[in-house]
Design an enzyme around this catalytic site. Structure first.
Site, PDB file in Angstrom:
ATOM      1  N   GLU B  89      38.852  37.485  38.158  1.00 53.42           N
ATOM      2  CA  GLU B  89      39.270  36.456  38.326  1.00 53.42           C
ATOM      3  C   GLU B  89      38.771  35.005  37.736  1.00 53.42           C
ATOM      4  O   GLU B  89      39.587  34.486  36.878  1.00 53.42           O
ATOM      5  CB  GLU B  89      39.599  35.750  39.820  1.00 53.42           C
ATOM      6  N   HIS B 158      41.937  36.467  53.811  1.00 49.66           N
ATOM      7  CA  HIS B 158      43.083  36.539  52.920  1.00 49.66           C
ATOM      8  C   HIS B 158      44.224  35.721  53.580  1.00 49.66           C
ATOM      9  O   HIS B 158      45.522  35.912  53.152  1.00 49.66           O
ATOM     10  CB  HIS B 158      43.729  38.038  52.866  1.00 49.66           C
TER      11      HIS B 158
END
Lengths: 426, 359
Positions: B89, B158
């Site tokens: 990322e 999440h």
């Protein structure tokens, strides 16, 4: 006068070179092509000097017969995953030599002036100086085109200059004035120019950015490369390895360059890295270790690396072994983690400006007086720039909110309380 | 026979209308488009329109997108424009920002915004602040997009909502679509914007179909960034929300309408720059305010709205303190009963509205 100069040059000669006197013209890879390119873009301000000065130098040199160019031996680069490296000899023309000398001297004096202004509290905050590392910024620029791209970290003043901004704009940005290249909004670590993406404060973050610029180069198909610089300290950042991976995977024309000046702030390389062979840390990316104190070595290595990238083979890594005379920043005296003797030894044996000067004088590319004249001119230029940087007003308070968004209609920005509003213009 | 005499007596327009009615007995069905397809269409149209636009992220190309949002794009545009990245990322977000600095127009997808935390330095320090720091020299025309906030049963790591985190930073634009029209219009505006835009989508909304008005079917349909939409007119109370909870607010409004309470439901669409004018005008009309969001209460979107209401003209029109409905102040639990009670439900919104109205 002539006899005296001839005698001096005999005494000084002894370095390994083969001067060619006027008639033999060895191909100079840089100067003519550079001149051609410069007609398409405005000449970087660092190259220009006043016409009258040029006239004066011509009068002086007219009385002396200099060599057009000379061939020098340069240190062989250590190679990683490469069969061949850059050449071990290079030709330096008189014109290029004078140009490099002037540029390096300008960077040196500019940094020393910044040191002075900082101690007078006219420059505030962070100020990371690169004196000692001039061969890196000038040598890299000599090996690429103005249409190539460059990004580095916070020790950026030298690159800001070699990429085309004037000393005036740089010093005025350091002093936070409206004549600064970022209008006083950025300061030392956030200077930008055409094809120069700063000036980045977060250690290591500039490396993925550089790989992204290289991606754009490849996407646009224009044979441009991106020089992505980082230090020995940053070399241990994880995101750099992420960038290595993607650059290699996608064959991005990215030259990763580790400017190894032996210390990441106060931590020596041995205390920070399990492997100090920074040119090998790219693993699957070929690498070369370069003498970063010798501008000709840097130039040749850069040409080699740029040619490698332009041929579509993917990224390459260069480690420039260099040294900074100042501490990490102006708040660091720089002597708690290294000895004054070490600093002095580098200064006396490996100073990049001294090395170039000796080569040029010994091979009759220039005279000591001529180079002294350049010193005087540079000093004046820096003095004038410092004068401007000190006298120029600060940016107007009304512009505090400017440049939040690009290409947008004006809007209001909140100040310290709900009644204080600033207008924001793109 | 009746039709023929009709033809003789009526003007042309009505005749053709009559003829139409004879051939089409049933009304045409409205076009239904899911949020997923709306985003897909928006990206497809912008990729076609501008060569410099490209998409990168994990699984966006050959997998058709982890949530199938980029389905078909790689097949149509190929490796150069739709790029699968490794799981890096910080690296690929930085690469995307660098590409934007060099003049391309990347769409950087985070598989969920939870993973954007790894790259948040690139979003804020490299993208958001650069135009300002450079004194207006270096712009960064990039879009960061992906699902944000709670999903279903994916637990604490999440399920975080990043609206408040990204909404905090000057230099960024942050949008949060609710329905398909929002999604398509906002992704197109975001891609055409020359600034870094964060688009916070919602995974649970991807599969939900909405009626697509005719204007939304145009290739130049844009939803302006920085403008809220009044989804439902009302007189008794203003209910402000963004993303999936907008749907819950409308449900609550429908229930309350039967009891004679008319809620004005505002869909923020943009978190930053926030459209306070629309919210203030509504509060000055209804005199009551409830904000609804999925994120945590402390320093959230609702907190900012309440603070700004106090500072503006609408404060004097309030008949009761402004009230916030938010996610529970806990990391998202897994067990269904716990998860259900950690996000604002319709009943929680109704309760808050009634409390505010003192009924």
């Amino acid at each position: 006068m002539r006899k005296m100069l001839a005698a001096v040059s005999r005494v000084l000669s002894g370095a390994s070179q083969k001067p060619s006197h006027g008639l033999t013209v060895l191909p100079s890879l840089v100067s003519s092509s550079r001149l051609k390119q410069s007609s398409h873009f405005s000449l970087p301000k660092c190259w220009g000097y006043s016409h009258s000065v040029r006239q004066a130098s011509r009068v002086l040199i007219a009385s002396r017969n200099f060599a057009n160019d000379a061939t020098f031996e340069i240190k062989k680069c250590d190679l990683h995953r490469l069969e061949e490296g850059p050449p071990v000899t290079t030709v330096l023309t008189r014109e290029d030599g004078l140009k490099y000398y002037r540029m390096m001297q300008t960077v040196r004096r500019m940094e020393l002036k910044a040191d002075q202004l900082y101690k007078q509290k006219i420059i505030r905050g962070f100020c990371h100086l690169c004196d000692g590392q001039e061969a890196c910024c000038v040598g890299l620029e000599a090996g690429i085109n103005p249409t190539d791209h460059l990004i580095t970290a916070y020790r950026a003043h030298g690159f800001t200059f070699t990429r085309g901004l004037s000393v005036r704009e740089i010093l005025a940005e350091l002093t936070g004035r409206k004549g600064g290249c970022a209008k006083g909004k950025g300061g030392s670590m956030h200077m930008y120019a055409k094809n120069f993406y700063g000036g980045n404060g977060i250690v290591g973050a500039q490396v993925p950015l550089g790989a992204g610029i290289a991606l754009a180069c490849k996407y646009n198909g224009k044979d441009e490369v991106c020089l992505t610089l980082y230090g020995d300290g940053a070399a241990n950042q994880g995101q750099i390895f992420e960038a290595y991976n993607m650059a290699a995977l996608w064959k991005l024309p990215c030259i990763f360059i580790c400017e190894n000046n032996r210390y990441g702030m106060g931590t020596s390389v041995e205390r920070a890295a399990a492997s100090t062979d920074y040119y090998k840390r790219g693993d699957f990316i070929p690498g070369l270790r370069v003498d970063g104190m010798d501008i000709l070595c840097v130039r040749e290595a850069t040409r080699f690396a740029a040619a490698y990238c332009r041929s579509g083979k993917g990224p390459i890594l260069m480690e420039l072994q260099t040294y900074r005379y100042h501490g990490h920043s102006m708040s660091d005296p720089g002597v708690s983690y290294r000895t004054r003797e070490e600093i002095q030894e580098v200064r006396s044996k490996s100073d990049p400006i001294m090395l170039l000067k000796d080569r040029m004088v010994n091979s009759n590319l220039a005279s000591v007086e001529e180079l002294k004249e350049i010193d005087v001119e540079v000093r004046k230029e820096i003095e004038d720039a410092a004068q401007f940087a000190t006298a120029d007003p600060e940016p107007p308070l009304e512009e505090l909110g400017y440049h939040i968004y690009s290409s947008d209609p004006p809007f209001e920005v909140r100040g310290a309380n709900q009644w204080i509003k600033f207008k924001s213009v793109s | 026979m009746a039709a023929v005499s009709g033809l003789v007596r009526r003007p042309f327009r009505q005749v053709s209308g009559l003829l139409k009615r004879r051939f089409h007995r049933t009304a045409p069905t409205a076009l239904q488009v899911t949020v997923r397809d709306a985003i897909n269409q928006g990206m497809d149209e912008e990729l076609e329109r501008d060569e410099k636009v490209f998409l990168l992220g994990e699984e966006v190309a050959q997998y058709d997108g982890a949530y199938k949002v980029s389905r078909g794009l790689w097949k149509k545009y190929g490796d150069k424009r739709i790029i699968d990245t490794p799981i890096s990322e910080m690296g690929f977000a930085g690469i995307a920002v660098g590409a934007a600095m060099a003049g391309l127009r990347p769409i950087c997808e985070f598989m969920t915004f939870n993973f954007s935390m790894q790259a948040i330095d690139q979003v804020i320090n490299s993208a958001a602040k650069t135009y300002y720091m450079s004194g207006g020299l270096q712009s960064v025309p990039i879009v960061f997009r992906g699902p944000n906030g709670a999903s279903a049963g994916v637990a604490a790591q999440h399920s975080q909502c990043f609206a408040a985190w990204y909404g905090h930073c000057p230099g960024l634009k942050v949008v949060s679509p609710w329905n398909s029209e929002d999604a398509k219009g906002l992704i197109k505006s975001a891609i055409r914007d020359n600034n870094p835009v964060v688009m916070l989508e919602n995974e649970l909304m991807y599969g939900v179909p909405f009626e697509f008005p005719p204007e939304a079917q145009s290739k130049d349909f844009l939803v302006p960034i920085g403008k809220a939409k009044i989804e439902r007119q009302g007189t008794h109370i203003t209910v402000v929300s963004h993303s999936r909870p907008v749907g819950h607010c409308l449900e609550a409004a429908a229930v309350l309408s039967k009891e004679g309470v008319e809620c004005e439901v505002i869909n923020m669409r943009t978190i930053r720059p926030m459209d306070m004018e629309t919210i203030e005008a509504s509060v000055m009309k209804t005199n009551h305010l409830v904000t609804v969001e999925g994120g945590w209460p402390q320093f959230g979107v609702g907190a900012e709205i309440c603070a700004r209401i106090m500072e503006g003209p609408a404060f004097n029109f309030l008949d009761a303190p402004a009230v916030r409905v938010t996610g529970a102040d806990v990391p998202m639990p897994y067990a269904k009963i716990l998860e259900d009670n950690s996000i604002p439900q319709v009943k929680d919104i109704i309760f808050a509205i009634k409390k505010t109205l003192n009924i």
